[in-house]
Design an enzyme around this catalytic site. Structure first.
Site, PDB file in Angstrom:
ATOM      1  N   CYS A 213     -44.580   6.668 -67.593  1.00 16.21           N
ATOM      2  CA  CYS A 213     -45.087   5.290 -67.499  1.00 16.21           C
ATOM      3  C   CYS A 213     -45.257   4.886 -66.036  1.00 16.21           C
ATOM      4  CB  CYS A 213     -44.121   4.345 -68.219  1.00 16.21           C
ATOM      5  SG  CYS A 213     -44.479   2.598 -67.962  1.00 16.21           S
TER       6      CYS A 213
ATOM      7  N   CYS B  25     -43.915   1.424 -65.032  1.00 17.53           N
ATOM      8  CA  CYS B  25     -42.449   1.437 -64.957  1.00 17.53           C
ATOM      9  C   CYS B  25     -41.982   1.801 -63.551  1.00 17.53           C
ATOM     10  CB  CYS B  25     -41.873   2.432 -65.957  1.00 17.53           C
ATOM     11  SG  CYS B  25     -42.206   2.061 -67.689  1.00 17.53           S
TER      12      CYS B  25
END
Length: 316
Positions: free
Chosen positions: A71, A74
């Site tokens: 991700c 993230c």
């Protein structure tokens, strides 16, 4: 800014399956021991150890950061969350969850996309962020989180390490945890046993004693949903609904399954479309089911606000 308020403390996300893990003896699993917050109140949490973090949130507000290696957002948000969490000097615990390695936690929080950051106050989830946000907004929401935690009596802290690596001398505040009210405890036991009818009865009795018991209202909504979807076959239910688009009960079953699976907008959209299409004598039950699902998710949720606006336009 994400709406964090005392009113948002609802049981719309069912964490009861994770709660029981806190009762494990310390020797039950090596992973459970990792739930103790480390330097700056930051800890990596697993499916096995999450129950301890859930119980810790009764004395210290916990921020849960759901992330994954693949991700990219993230990688932007998580360092900011960790930096701001460490600056709180133990007044907040940051629980980091790798969703790929811990699918039960991800499922419990209905993590359809990441990064997803959720607070826990007194065992109840409060949404914070979905997607990457700038550091000033993170600081603003953390400040609001501490305010809401204080309003709910969650004002403890955990030890943090100073510059020399030693933990501060102050012991964490550990206020005695109040036991669940008897009818709430009965409902939890019934849910764990899969006896949803008994849990519904317990929550109804709790509300009869105290109509303002918000926890009982939230619990009753959850357990009614669990009872309705128990044993349903998704493919069969969808096929029946597709074959009878104006069959109210058939559409109710699909909406319930969508909501239980975290597809909130799909559930609301289906019932709003149904409300617009059915005859006048069938509109009342559809509206009542929508209102029930709105309460289950929470009035402050933007998906509820949008759906309520459309329902109002259909009514008038």
């Amino acid at each position: 800014m994400t709406d964090i308020s005392a009113a948002a403390l609802r049981g719309a996300v069912d964490l009861s399956s994770l709660r029981g893990r806190a009762a494990q003896p310390a020797s039950a699993t090596a992973e459970a021991a990792s739930a103790a917050p480390g330097a700056g109140g930051v800890v990596d949490v697993t499916d096995a150890s999450f129950g301890e973090i859930l119980e810790l949130s009764r004395s210290v507000p916990v921020v849960v950061d759901l992330w994954a290696e693949w991700c990219e957002p993230c990688k932007t948000l998580s360092p900011i969350i960790e930096k701001v969490a460490r600056e709180q000097q133990g007044r907040v615990v940051l629980a980091k969850v790798d969703v790929d390695a811990n699918p039960q936690i991800a499922q419990a929080f209905r993590a359809q996309s990441i990064p997803l950051v959720v607070a826990l106050i007194g065992g109840q989830p409060v949404p914070m962020f979905t997607g990457a946000v700038p550091e000033p907004q993170v600081r603003e929401v953390f400040a609001k989180l501490l305010e809401v935690a204080a309003q709910n009596g969650v004002t403890g802290s955990v030890p943090v390490e100073g510059a020399d690596g030693a933990a501060d001398a102050a012991e964490p505040e550990e206020p005695a945890e109040a036991p669940l009210p008897p009818l709430h405890a009965e409902a939890y036991e019934a849910i764990e046993a899969g006896d949803y009818a008994r849990a519904i009865t317990a929550y109804q009795r709790a509300l009869a004693e105290n109509p303002r018991d918000e926890d009982a209202k939230a619990g009753l909504g959850q357990v009614r949903l669990l009872d309705r979807v128990q044993g349903l076959d998704l493919q069969q239910v969808r096929a029946e609904a597709a074959a009878a688009p104006r069959d109210v009960e058939a559409q109710f079953r699909v909406a319930d399954l969508d909501l239980a699976g975290g597809h909130v907008e799909d559930a609301f959209g289906r019932l709003l479309d149904l409300f617009a299409e059915v005859e006048d004598d069938q509109k009342a039950p559809v509206r009542e089911r929508l209102v029930e699902l709105f309460e289950l998710i929470g009035a402050a949720d933007p998906r509820v606000v949008t759906a309520r606006t459309r329902l109002a336009s259909l009514l008038f």
